[in-house]
Design a protein around this motif. Structure first.
Motif, PDB file in Angstrom:
ATOM      1  N   GLU A  18       3.744 -36.394  15.881  1.00  0.00           N
ATOM      2  CA  GLU A  18       3.825 -36.417  17.338  1.00  0.00           C
ATOM      3  C   GLU A  18       2.921 -35.347  17.945  1.00  0.00           C
ATOM      4  O   GLU A  18       2.262 -35.575  18.967  1.00  0.00           O
ATOM      5  CB  GLU A  18       5.269 -36.190  17.774  1.00  0.00           C
ATOM      6  N   THR A  19       2.857 -34.210  17.305  1.00  0.00           N
ATOM      7  CA  THR A  19       1.985 -33.138  17.782  1.00  0.00           C
ATOM      8  C   THR A  19       0.518 -33.556  17.712  1.00  0.00           C
ATOM      9  O   THR A  19      -0.282 -33.235  18.594  1.00  0.00           O
ATOM     10  CB  THR A  19       2.204 -31.866  16.940  1.00  0.00           C
ATOM     11  N   ILE A  20       0.156 -34.303  16.679  1.00  0.00           N
ATOM     12  CA  ILE A  20      -1.243 -34.707  16.491  1.00  0.00           C
ATOM     13  C   ILE A  20      -1.672 -35.744  17.520  1.00  0.00           C
ATOM     14  O   ILE A  20      -2.742 -35.629  18.134  1.00  0.00           O
ATOM     15  CB  ILE A  20      -1.454 -35.260  15.064  1.00  0.00           C
ATOM     16  N   VAL A  21      -0.849 -36.780  17.745  1.00  0.00           N
ATOM     17  CA  VAL A  21      -1.294 -37.901  18.588  1.00  0.00           C
ATOM     18  C   VAL A  21      -0.630 -37.941  19.958  1.00  0.00           C
ATOM     19  O   VAL A  21      -1.061 -38.698  20.829  1.00  0.00           O
ATOM     20  CB  VAL A  21      -1.048 -39.253  17.873  1.00  0.00           C
ATOM     21  N   GLY A  22       0.409 -37.151  20.161  1.00  0.00           N
ATOM     22  CA  GLY A  22       1.122 -37.180  21.430  1.00  0.00           C
ATOM     23  C   GLY A  22       2.314 -38.119  21.383  1.00  0.00           C
ATOM     24  O   GLY A  22       2.302 -39.129  20.669  1.00  0.00           O
ATOM     25  N   ILE A  23       3.334 -37.818  22.154  1.00  0.00           N
ATOM     26  CA  ILE A  23       4.595 -38.554  22.086  1.00  0.00           C
ATOM     27  C   ILE A  23       4.442 -40.021  22.475  1.00  0.00           C
ATOM     28  O   ILE A  23       5.187 -40.891  22.008  1.00  0.00           O
ATOM     29  CB  ILE A  23       5.661 -37.865  22.969  1.00  0.00           C
ATOM     30  N   ASP A  24       3.456 -40.338  23.325  1.00  0.00           N
ATOM     31  CA  ASP A  24       3.269 -41.726  23.750  1.00  0.00           C
ATOM     32  C   ASP A  24       2.569 -42.579  22.697  1.00  0.00           C
ATOM     33  O   ASP A  24       2.441 -43.796  22.878  1.00  0.00           O
ATOM     34  CB  ASP A  24       2.456 -41.778  25.046  1.00  0.00           C
ATOM     35  N   ASN A  25       2.121 -41.964  21.633  1.00  0.00           N
ATOM     36  CA  ASN A  25       1.357 -42.681  20.610  1.00  0.00           C
ATOM     37  C   ASN A  25       2.055 -42.693  19.258  1.00  0.00           C
ATOM     38  O   ASN A  25       1.412 -42.853  18.220  1.00  0.00           O
ATOM     39  CB  ASN A  25      -0.042 -42.063  20.475  1.00  0.00           C
TER      40      ASN A  25
END
Length: 530
Positions: A18-25
């Protein structure tokens, strides 16, 4: 809803992703993950997370975290596979969704190549190239509204342009990949350390070819470079009906060897009746029959075959095979000359001309919604194919008939429907596809691609595990028929006999390559049986 489940051993990995791609991804909600554990036919364990990266840097970080965690990684393009290629039975598997890798990065009109991210769809690429008067030699599958260039490269594919230019793999000149270590690799002329450009596939051993058709077992494809050709400006459509299978086969082979056909689809009447009503080629069988130039004589046998097909009988032989062909060229003289050659061949084998409605409709809407995933009444559908040389085309058709007739009891018991299609590939090959239909509950994966309006017109069936198993048994037996003749397959996944059918030295080399590239076997383990 996208949420992180705070329970379970993979929680730390999920939070890192989640940190790498963001919570929406990132998707970790169980209900939302459900369709990602299925393809058109198979149902496996859903991944613990679906991650949608948007850059090579993100993928590199994801791969390294997967390695550190000891999890597995698979890659999904358009998702319209039927051989289990991106599915897994591993409990700790993360899936990369490549839909945001959807940029056309370079259209090089001078050096005649196009460079795209792996999530670009065939429809998207065709729209971009058309106003420039350009095209790739192979230019997409019928599922190209969703199917991606990267998915096609991993599976290899045929359809538009294949009669003349072969498989997708033969149009690819370079790849950009992320290996299991997170290291980047470019292939062909693109791999040079000075002034890299993907203009030439071959320089020493063919590294590009190593990763085409690997079903994602060897690396993650992030960019694909394809040849460009001038877009043909003239097209003729041709169709013939044949009274016997032998005449149909001989005509198709002679046409294929000339190398003048863009697409050639050979259909048996049972497949034709199913496909016509399921995909909207015509409103009903009567409308289909009206395309005949000489309905009374040419289509007498086919009309009888359709009557049988509607009644549920699907295993008669030698009734109304048809060829549906498309010829492209730079001017009308060129396409007319090719059509003249085709007409001579078909006439020599007692072919009867019919209106070329099917090939016109296919070209008019090359990338329609994937209605083929369901039969006319909402039946489930799955194909089974193999590739053979021209010399074995008639043999495999006969062997398939013999095999299916031997399984008549199971076919009748489960009310199964089947039909065959033959597609020309280049000068020397024919793909034979057996399409199977059965009454079963459609999955959420299938429904996710189809409109409510379309689905409302289909019957709803209850879960039918016995019929599903019967279809699986038939598919396994059909694969064995192709293996006995030395046939090959596209879209190998976990469905076709690849590794076990290779000679010992080939098996040893393939395993060594997999171990060298992916020593922990984290990238799509089990695909190709590796």
């Amino acid at each position: 809803m996208r949420s992180l489940d705070d329970q379970g051993p993979s929680n730390l990995l999920k939070k890192t992703l989640e940190t790498i791609v963001g919570i929406d991804n990132i998707i970790t909600d169980r209900e939302e993950l459900s369709p990602y554990g299925k393809d058109i036919y198979y149902e496996k364990l859903p991944p613990i997370a679906v991650v949608t990266p948007s850059s090579n840097e993100q993928i590199t970080k994801i791969v390294k975290e997967i390695n550190n965690d000891g999890a597995n990684l698979s890659v999904r393009g358009g998702g319209l596979s039927y051989s289990g290629g991106y599915l897994t039975d591993k409990k700790n598997s993360v899936m990369l969704n490549m839909q945001k890798f959807n940029k056309i990065l370079e259209i090089n009109k001078e050096d005649m190549y196009v460079r795209v991210e792996s999530g670009v769809t065939w429809n998207q690429l065709n729209i971009a190239l058309e106003p420039l008067g350009l095209r790739t030699p192979f230019w997409g599958t019928g599922s190209g509204l969703y199917a991606t260039v990267g998915g096609g490269a991993s599976q290899n594919a045929i359809n538009y342009g294949s009669g003349r230019y072969g498989t997708l793999g033969e149009s690819i000149i370079g790849l950009r990949l992320i290996l299991a270590s997170g290291e980047e690799l470019r292939t062909g002329s693109w791999s040079t350390t000075q002034n890299p450009a993907p203009f030439n596939r071959y320089y020493g051993p063919d590294l590009t070819g190593l990763f085409i058709g690997d079903n994602g077992a060897l690396a993650i494809k992030t960019e694909i470079c394809l040849q460009l050709i001038p877009r043909p400006t003239h097209t003729n459509y041709i169709a013939y009906s044949f009274g016997s299978r032998s005449e149909f086969v001989k005509s198709a082979s002679e046409i294929g060897r000339l190398g003048i056909i863009s697409e050639c689809f050979g259909l048996d009447p049972f497949f034709l009746s199913e496909r016509i009503t399921s995909t909207g080629f015509a409103d009903d069988i009567d409308k289909l029959l009206n395309v005949a130039k000489n309905q009374q004589t040419v289509f007498k046998g086919i009309k009888e075959a359709f009557s049988v097909a509607v009644a549920g009988r699907r295993y008669a032989a030698n009734v109304g095979y048809t060829l549906h062909m498309t010829v492209d060229g730079r001017n009308q003289t060129e396409v007319d000359s090719a059509e003249e050659d085709i007409n001579k061949i078909c006439n020599n084998y007692a072919g009867k001309p019919i209106k070329a409605s099917i090939s016109r409709i296919m070209r008019g809407t090359p990338f329609p919604p994937p209605a083929m995933m369901l039969g006319p009444k909402g039946d489930r559908w799955v194909p089974m194919h193999g590739i053979v040389p021209h010399s074995l085309h008639e043999t495999i058709l006969e062997n398939v008939d013999t095999y299916m007739n031997a399984n008549k009891e199971a076919i009748d018991e489960h009310d199964l429907v089947w039909g065959q299609v033959s597609n020309l590939i280049g000068h020397s090959r024919v793909l034979v596809e057996i399409n199977l239909y059965w009454k079963d509950k459609r999955t959420d994966m299938i429904e996710s691609y189809l409109s409510n309006e379309f689905l409302e017109k289909k019957d709803i069936f209850t879960e039918n595990p016995d019929a599903y198993r019967a279809v699986g048994k038939l598919r396994s037996g059909l694969a064995g028929l192709f293996r006995e003749l030395g046939g090959t397959h596209l879209q190998i996944g976990r469905s076709y006999p690849f590794l076990e059918s290779r000679m010992t030295s080939a098996q040893t080399l393939l395993k060594a390559i997999k171990f060298q590239i992916d020593p922990s076997n984290n990238v799509n383990p089990g695909a190709l049986k590796l």
